[in-house]
Design an enzyme around this catalytic site. Structure first.
Site, PDB file in Angstrom:
ATOM      1  N   LYS A   1       0.792  -1.519   0.180  1.00 28.66           N
ATOM      2  CA  LYS A   1       0.010  -0.267   0.067  1.00 28.66           C
ATOM      3  C   LYS A   1       0.927   1.201  -0.011  1.00 28.66           C
ATOM      4  CE  LYS A   1      -0.888   1.699   4.025  1.00 28.66           C
ATOM      5  NZ  LYS A   1      -0.091   2.653   4.060  1.00 28.66           N
TER       6      LYS A   1
ATOM      7  N   ASP B   1      -6.595  -0.284   7.684  1.00 20.93           N
ATOM      8  CA  ASP B   1      -6.160  -0.324   6.111  1.00 20.93           C
ATOM      9  C   ASP B   1      -6.366  -1.680   5.520  1.00 20.93           C
ATOM     10  OD1 ASP B   1      -4.935   1.796   5.868  1.00 20.93           O
ATOM     11  OD2 ASP B   1      -2.929   1.146   6.536  1.00 20.93           O
TER      12      ASP B   1
END
Length: 302
Positions: free
Chosen positions: A20, A148
């Site tokens: 990410k 996340d």
């Protein structure tokens, strides 16, 4: 102890978990419960840790890889927690499994490694158990594993960049965004997310505004990113001053744009193409052999 020798004859399912990357991250507020509100432009690469899942006679988890020693392999590991979450959420489908994680990414590095691993477990079990549950619904429920995790699950499902708001639950797919050739660099210092947020002095920064048309080419995206920020860089820099040296190394290697991802300490550089990124990675690794350096290509439309 191996409780089911037949398990090794069953083909494992495996994937590389998402990396990410917060190309821009604005902290725009804070809820009463302490959670920070963000707006972030997030890109991904499916070249993180390697996760495999095999049906087994009992639950088992094995952790290997160059960064394995920096993680726990007990019930606190997000792979184990994600499996427990799936078993508790879908008890009628729950089955024991043997998970193996090859830890290839630095720990506490701002690229969602643990969250990507959790999302990988959810994605693999959703397929193996043939769950009648959409990615969107599973992502909504998985927020309990970490802010996340939902966006990493979206990355595995749709393989596109995202615009993320709130505490991580408000997700918009960016279907027209181009792919990027990048280099990731981490100098080796772990930075705890909570420590960075605690050191953040201002929690109501201006919102993130970026025209979707700017995402279509590398040049227009780089230009648009100049008007954005990572509001967590200043507090992270106080914890890890060497971040400045990392960004300088990326710039000196020819990056069109460089920035820290998330809460750090991983920084990224955007390059004009894959060849330029690979050459830059070789240059940085030669100059700083102890650093983690990885050229990647991000997910985007075909």
């Amino acid at each position: 102890m191996i409780s089911n020798g037949q398990a090794f004859f069953q083909a494992p399912s495996y994937l590389f978990t998402p990396i990410k990357l917060n190309l821009a991250l604005h902290v725009v507020g804070q809820r009463a419960d302490g959670y920070h509100l963000i707006e972030s432009l997030v890109y991904f690469s499916l070249s993180g840790d390697c996760l495999s899942c095999t049906p087994f006679g009992s639950n088992r988890f094995v952790l290997t890889g160059p960064f394995a020693d920096e993680l726990v392999s007990d019930a606190e590991n997000l792979v184990v927690r994600a499996h427990d979450f799936m078993c508790n959420t879908f008890p009628e489908c729950a089955k024991p499994a043997f998970f193996q994680l090859v830890k290839l990414l630095p720990v506490a590095s701002g690229v969602g490694g643990g969250s990507g691993n959790a999302a990988g477990v959810l994605s693999l079990l959703r397929q193996q158990w043939a769950l009648d549950c959409s990615c969107e619904k599973l992502a909504e429920m998985s927020l309990v594993l970490g802010a996340d995790v939902p966006m990493c699950l979206f990355a595995l499902e749709y393989q596109q960049p995202l615009f993320v708001k709130g505490i991580g639950q408000d997700i918009t797919r960016l279907k027209e965004a181009c792919s990027l050739a990048m280099v990731l660099v981490n100098h080796g210092q772990q930075i705890a997310t909570k420590t960075v947020f605690k050191a953040l002095e201002k929690r109501d920064h201006p919102p993130l505004k970026i025209d979707s048309a700017a995402l279509k080419t590398v040049d227009s995206l780089v230009e648009a990113l100049q008007e954005t920020r990572n509001d967590l860089f200043v507090p992270a820099l106080k914890i890890a001053p060497q971040l400045s040296e990392v960004l300088c190394a990326l710039d000196e290697s020819g990056a069109l744009f460089s920035r820290m991802s998330g809460t750090g300490a991983t920084c990224f550089g955007i390059f004009k193409d894959k060849q330029a990124a690979q050459q830059a990675a070789l240059f940085i690794k030669a100059m700083y052999p102890d650093w983690f350096v990885k050229p990647i290509v991000t997910l985007a439309k075909l």
